[in-house]
Write a protein that holds these residues in place. Structure first.
Motif, PDB file in Angstrom:
ATOM      1  N   VAL A 165     -14.145  31.868  -5.509  1.00 30.27           N
ATOM      2  CA  VAL A 165     -15.464  31.720  -4.900  1.00 30.27           C
ATOM      3  C   VAL A 165     -15.603  30.364  -4.206  1.00 30.27           C
ATOM      4  O   VAL A 165     -16.071  30.289  -3.075  1.00 30.27           O
ATOM      5  N   ASP A 166     -15.176  29.315  -4.885  1.00 30.15           N
ATOM      6  CA  ASP A 166     -15.336  27.969  -4.332  1.00 30.15           C
ATOM      7  C   ASP A 166     -14.461  27.785  -3.096  1.00 30.15           C
ATOM      8  O   ASP A 166     -13.241  27.964  -3.158  1.00 30.15           O
ATOM      9  N   PRO A 167     -15.074  27.460  -1.929  1.00 30.10           N
ATOM     10  CA  PRO A 167     -14.275  27.389  -0.689  1.00 30.10           C
ATOM     11  C   PRO A 167     -13.172  26.337  -0.711  1.00 30.10           C
ATOM     12  O   PRO A 167     -12.107  26.564  -0.138  1.00 30.10           O
ATOM     13  N   VAL A 168     -13.414  25.204  -1.381  1.00 29.32           N
ATOM     14  CA  VAL A 168     -12.388  24.151  -1.378  1.00 29.32           C
ATOM     15  C   VAL A 168     -11.205  24.559  -2.246  1.00 29.32           C
ATOM     16  O   VAL A 168     -10.038  24.436  -1.846  1.00 29.32           O
ATOM     17  N   VAL A 169     -11.497  25.078  -3.428  1.00 28.55           N
ATOM     18  CA  VAL A 169     -10.423  25.544  -4.316  1.00 28.55           C
ATOM     19  C   VAL A 169      -9.649  26.666  -3.638  1.00 28.55           C
ATOM     20  O   VAL A 169      -8.414  26.706  -3.651  1.00 28.55           O
ATOM     21  N   ARG A 170     -10.401  27.579  -2.995  1.00 18.87           N
ATOM     22  CA  ARG A 170      -9.754  28.711  -2.321  1.00 18.87           C
ATOM     23  C   ARG A 170      -8.820  28.219  -1.229  1.00 18.87           C
ATOM     24  O   ARG A 170      -7.678  28.660  -1.122  1.00 18.87           O
ATOM     25  N   ALA A 171      -9.310  27.271  -0.438  1.00 21.91           N
ATOM     26  CA  ALA A 171      -8.488  26.772   0.667  1.00 21.91           C
ATOM     27  C   ALA A 171      -7.209  26.136   0.140  1.00 21.91           C
ATOM     28  O   ALA A 171      -6.119  26.413   0.645  1.00 21.91           O
ATOM     29  N   LYS A 172      -7.338  25.340  -0.896  1.00 18.65           N
ATOM     30  CA  LYS A 172      -6.166  24.617  -1.393  1.00 18.65           C
ATOM     31  C   LYS A 172      -5.142  25.559  -2.003  1.00 18.65           C
ATOM     32  O   LYS A 172      -3.962  25.518  -1.690  1.00 18.65           O
ATOM     33  N   ARG A 173      -5.625  26.440  -2.870  1.00 14.41           N
ATOM     34  CA  ARG A 173      -4.672  27.341  -3.541  1.00 14.41           C
ATOM     35  C   ARG A 173      -4.037  28.303  -2.550  1.00 14.41           C
ATOM     36  O   ARG A 173      -2.840  28.568  -2.606  1.00 14.41           O
ATOM     37  N   SER A 174      -4.845  28.825  -1.637  1.00 12.97           N
ATOM     38  CA  SER A 174      -4.246  29.808  -0.724  1.00 12.97           C
ATOM     39  C   SER A 174      -3.338  29.115   0.288  1.00 12.97           C
ATOM     40  O   SER A 174      -2.400  29.737   0.772  1.00 12.97           O
ATOM     41  N   ALA A 175      -3.587  27.836   0.583  1.00 16.29           N
ATOM     42  CA  ALA A 175      -2.660  27.125   1.466  1.00 16.29           C
ATOM     43  C   ALA A 175      -1.271  27.058   0.837  1.00 16.29           C
ATOM     44  O   ALA A 175      -0.257  27.279   1.507  1.00 16.29           O
ATOM     45  N   ILE A 176      -1.231  26.790  -0.471  1.00 16.04           N
ATOM     46  CA  ILE A 176       0.077  26.712  -1.129  1.00 16.04           C
ATOM     47  C   ILE A 176       0.743  28.092  -1.146  1.00 16.04           C
ATOM     48  O   ILE A 176       1.936  28.219  -0.853  1.00 16.04           O
ATOM     49  N   VAL A 177      -0.051  29.120  -1.433  1.00 15.53           N
ATOM     50  CA  VAL A 177       0.529  30.475  -1.412  1.00 15.53           C
ATOM     51  C   VAL A 177       0.995  30.827  -0.002  1.00 15.53           C
ATOM     52  O   VAL A 177       2.049  31.448   0.173  1.00 15.53           O
ATOM     53  N   GLY A 178       0.227  30.404   1.014  1.00 11.37           N
ATOM     54  CA  GLY A 178       0.612  30.688   2.395  1.00 11.37           C
ATOM     55  C   GLY A 178       1.959  30.087   2.755  1.00 11.37           C
ATOM     56  O   GLY A 178       2.751  30.720   3.445  1.00 11.37           O
ATOM     57  N   VAL A 179       2.221  28.880   2.259  1.00 14.33           N
ATOM     58  CA  VAL A 179       3.508  28.249   2.537  1.00 14.33           C
ATOM     59  C   VAL A 179       4.613  28.934   1.738  1.00 14.33           C
ATOM     60  O   VAL A 179       5.659  29.311   2.287  1.00 14.33           O
ATOM     61  N   VAL A 180       4.366  29.149   0.441  1.00 11.40           N
ATOM     62  CA  VAL A 180       5.388  29.756  -0.420  1.00 11.40           C
ATOM     63  C   VAL A 180       5.755  31.145   0.097  1.00 11.40           C
ATOM     64  O   VAL A 180       6.935  31.502   0.163  1.00 11.40           O
TER      65      VAL A 180
ATOM     66  N   VAL B 161      -0.689  28.214 -12.629  1.00 13.34           N
ATOM     67  CA  VAL B 161      -1.781  27.283 -12.357  1.00 13.34           C
ATOM     68  C   VAL B 161      -2.666  27.809 -11.237  1.00 13.34           C
ATOM     69  O   VAL B 161      -3.883  27.699 -11.281  1.00 13.34           O
ATOM     70  N   LEU B 162      -2.020  28.415 -10.228  1.00 17.57           N
ATOM     71  CA  LEU B 162      -2.782  28.965  -9.093  1.00 17.57           C
ATOM     72  C   LEU B 162      -3.835  29.964  -9.540  1.00 17.57           C
ATOM     73  O   LEU B 162      -4.948  29.969  -9.030  1.00 17.57           O
ATOM     74  N   SER B 163      -3.455  30.828 -10.476  1.00 14.13           N
ATOM     75  CA  SER B 163      -4.390  31.885 -10.854  1.00 14.13           C
ATOM     76  C   SER B 163      -5.168  31.515 -12.110  1.00 14.13           C
ATOM     77  O   SER B 163      -5.957  32.316 -12.588  1.00 14.13           O
ATOM     78  N   ALA B 164      -4.961  30.289 -12.629  1.00  9.37           N
ATOM     79  CA  ALA B 164      -5.691  29.887 -13.830  1.00  9.37           C
ATOM     80  C   ALA B 164      -7.178  29.786 -13.529  1.00  9.37           C
ATOM     81  O   ALA B 164      -7.581  29.393 -12.436  1.00  9.37           O
ATOM     82  N   GLY B 165      -7.980  30.180 -14.482  1.00 14.12           N
ATOM     83  CA  GLY B 165      -9.427  30.010 -14.338  1.00 14.12           C
ATOM     84  C   GLY B 165     -10.085  31.056 -13.460  1.00 14.12           C
ATOM     85  O   GLY B 165     -11.272  30.958 -13.185  1.00 14.12           O
ATOM     86  N   LEU B 166      -9.344  32.056 -12.999  1.00 15.08           N
ATOM     87  CA  LEU B 166      -9.961  33.121 -12.210  1.00 15.08           C
ATOM     88  C   LEU B 166     -10.291  34.290 -13.134  1.00 15.08           C
ATOM     89  O   LEU B 166      -9.551  34.564 -14.077  1.00 15.08           O
ATOM     90  N   ARG B 167     -11.386  34.967 -12.798  1.00 14.88           N
ATOM     91  CA  ARG B 167     -11.773  36.088 -13.661  1.00 14.88           C
ATOM     92  C   ARG B 167     -10.766  37.229 -13.573  1.00 14.88           C
ATOM     93  O   ARG B 167     -10.551  37.961 -14.514  1.00 14.88           O
ATOM     94  N   VAL B 168     -10.158  37.382 -12.385  1.00 13.36           N
ATOM     95  CA  VAL B 168      -9.242  38.506 -12.202  1.00 13.36           C
ATOM     96  C   VAL B 168      -7.788  38.096 -12.448  1.00 13.36           C
ATOM     97  O   VAL B 168      -6.865  38.767 -12.012  1.00 13.36           O
TER      98      VAL B 168
END
Lengths: 283, 232
Positions: A165-180, B161-168
């Motif tokens: 939900v949080d846009p900053v957390v989303r941006a950061k985590r998905s950026a890493i997934v996008g690179v990986v 760590v990436l998916s930690a703290g998410l409900r899903v």
């Protein structure tokens, strides 16, 4: 009911869709995207003519595919577009990790969405081709298999985006997934290729009709068109993402303002603006 | 630069601390011993049911079934390892503790790797017993296990760590993790096949792929963990 006063500024605020080229001011269209869209539309008509009518059926090569060769004019461009899309996602992700600005994140997201659509198209057309050329809907061919894995990886990427939900957390985590995810594409490709070459000879030749003249032109035309369609969709999805982010932020601001109004009905409470600027700074 | 070398030393010291903490938590709760190991054995039995107790089929499929069981258990081990963390806000505590992020990553990966290696020992005994597959080429097998485990543990720590703290989290983690781990499954299975069929030469090529995979994801984890811890 009183009729709305007519806006002299060309009615850009009305958003009632009157007129082909009039759109909502907060819509996803702009002059640039409309020009590109028109070009794409005309080019698609021309492409359909070239691919379906003008170019000859494949009769010369050893495994003559006849009219079925025309699937390639869609399949190859879709594949090119999906690799380009995931490359743009990787660029956007790296850009976000480097600059930490919203735009890079939205670019990565928009490109991944379009890329998944093109990957699905690649898989479907590849499967139809396989049914004709090999007699099976699915062959554990290296390219087809690694494309399927890539498809699943990017579906995971989009699922991750929608889960945070949080846009900053989303941006950061998905950026890493996008690179990986992008780094992973060649690894999967080579491991699947080795894996296949172990059990049988070199993979069945996928595509060796003699390509020349109009057929080559149709293929190249398709590729250019595929890239243009990708860019057009990307523009719209990017603006869509941007509008969604604004809406999210506005909803939050409204909710905050409401709570504050409830909590502090007296005195000139100025915390709201501070909090807003603070939030902007965090972004 | 002296500062550089001391930084690396600090990272390894931190890694040891984190790994020791995780393994201590694990030893006291004994979830791996009491749940994960029985689960892995259960998977082996279920494969037997699915493929009929025909020794030839099972023996031929042993490398693949072994690594599939490892993969499924990895998902469970990760969910366990990171739900312990997020429930008590340990991630925040780790961040506040001032430990080196690269050290935290290496420590988490090492903790998971130890558990996975233990699991593989049990599974290897399991396939020998149930499927009648006699292991050959111990050097290739042990090297494959080590390289594959490093790859599994480092990718797993990043995605944990990436998916930690998410409900899903519970449904999202396998979806994100398993396609990334597909090359590990392919390479480790082929290396084991080569070992079982006594054609080790073929297997070392797959071991090299596992090694590259492990190094790549170790590097990504070391550089990206800083970012991941920051906002989780």
């Amino acid at each position: 009911m009183t009729p709305e006063p007519v806006d002299p500024s060309g009615g850009r605020q009305t958003g009632n869709g009157a007129g082909l080229f009039r759109s909502h001011p907060e819509g996803t269209g702009s002059r640039g995207s409309r020009i590109l869209g028109t070009i794409v539309l005309i080019a698609t008509a021309a492409f359909l003519f070239v691919a379906l009518v003008a170019s000859p059926a494949d009769t010369e090569s050893e495994n003559a595919m006849g009219d079925m060769v025309r699937i390639m004019y869609v399949h190859v461009p879709a594949a090119v577009a999906c690799y380009l899309a995931f490359f743009v996602t990787a660029v956007g992700s790296i850009g976000y990790l480097w600059k930490r600005t919203e735009g890079w994140d939205l670019l990565a997201a928009a490109s991944a969405e379009v890329g998944v659509v093109f990957t699905a198209l690649t898989l479907v057309t590849g499967s139809i081709w396989g049914h004709i050329a090999w007699g099976t809907w699915w062959e554990w061919d290296a390219r087809l298999t690694s494309t399927l894995v890539m498809f699943l990886v990017y579906i995971g990427y989009l699922a991750l985006r929608s889960a945070i939900v949080d846009p900053v957390v989303r941006a950061k985590r998905s950026a890493i997934v996008g690179v990986v995810a992008f780094v992973n594409v060649p690894i999967v490709h080579y491991s699947v290729e080795w894996w296949r070459s172990l059990h049988q000879g070199p993979t069945i030749s996928r595509f060796d009709p003699t390509i020349d003249g109009l057929k080559l032109f149709a293929l190249l035309f398709g590729m250019v068109l595929g890239i243009l369609v990708f860019l057009w969709l990307l523009m719209h999805r990017f603006r869509m993402q941007y509008a969604a982010a604004r809406l999210e932020a506005r909803g939050l601001d409204l909710a905050l303002a409401e709570r504050r109004a409830e909590g502090a009905p007296v005195s000139g409470f100025t915390g709201s603006t501070d909090a807003t600027t603070e939030k902007e700074a965090v972004r | 630069m002296p500062e550089q070398s001391s930084g690396v030393a600090v990272a390894f010291a931190d890694a040891r601390l984190v790994a020791a903490k995780d393994l201590r938590v694990e030893w006291r709760s004994r979830v791996v011993l009491s749940q994960l190991v029985p689960f892995a054995i259960l998977v082996l039995v279920l494969f037997g049911f699915a493929l009929d107790p025909d020794r030839t089929v099972l023996e031929r499929a042993t490398p693949g079934l072994f690594w599939l069981a490892v993969l499924f258990s990895t998902v469970l081990a990760l969910q366990r390892a990171f739900s312990v963390e997020s429930a008590d806000g340990v991630t925040d505590a780790l961040r506040l503790s001032g430990l080196d992020p690269a050290g935290i990553f290496l420590g988490k990966a090492a903790g998971i790797a130890v558990q996975l290696l233990l699991l593989q020992v049990v599974l290897l005994a399991g396939v020998s017993l149930f499927y009648g597959a006699t292991p050959h080429g111990p050097v290739l097998m042990v090297s494959t296990c080590l390289a594959a485990t490093v790859g599994l543990a480092s990718v797993g720590s990043i995605y944990g760590v990436l998916s930690a703290g998410l409900r899903v989290r519970d449904s999202l983690l396998p979806l994100l993790l398993l396609p990334i781990l597909a090359p590990v499954l392919i390479a480790a299975t082929q290396a084991f096949t080569a070992a079982y069929e006594r054609t080790s030469g073929e297997g070392w090529r797959w071991f090299a792929l596992l090694g590259v995979f492990a190094c790549l994801y170790l590097a990504i984890g070391i550089f990206a963990f800083d970012q991941l811890l920051e906002e989780s």
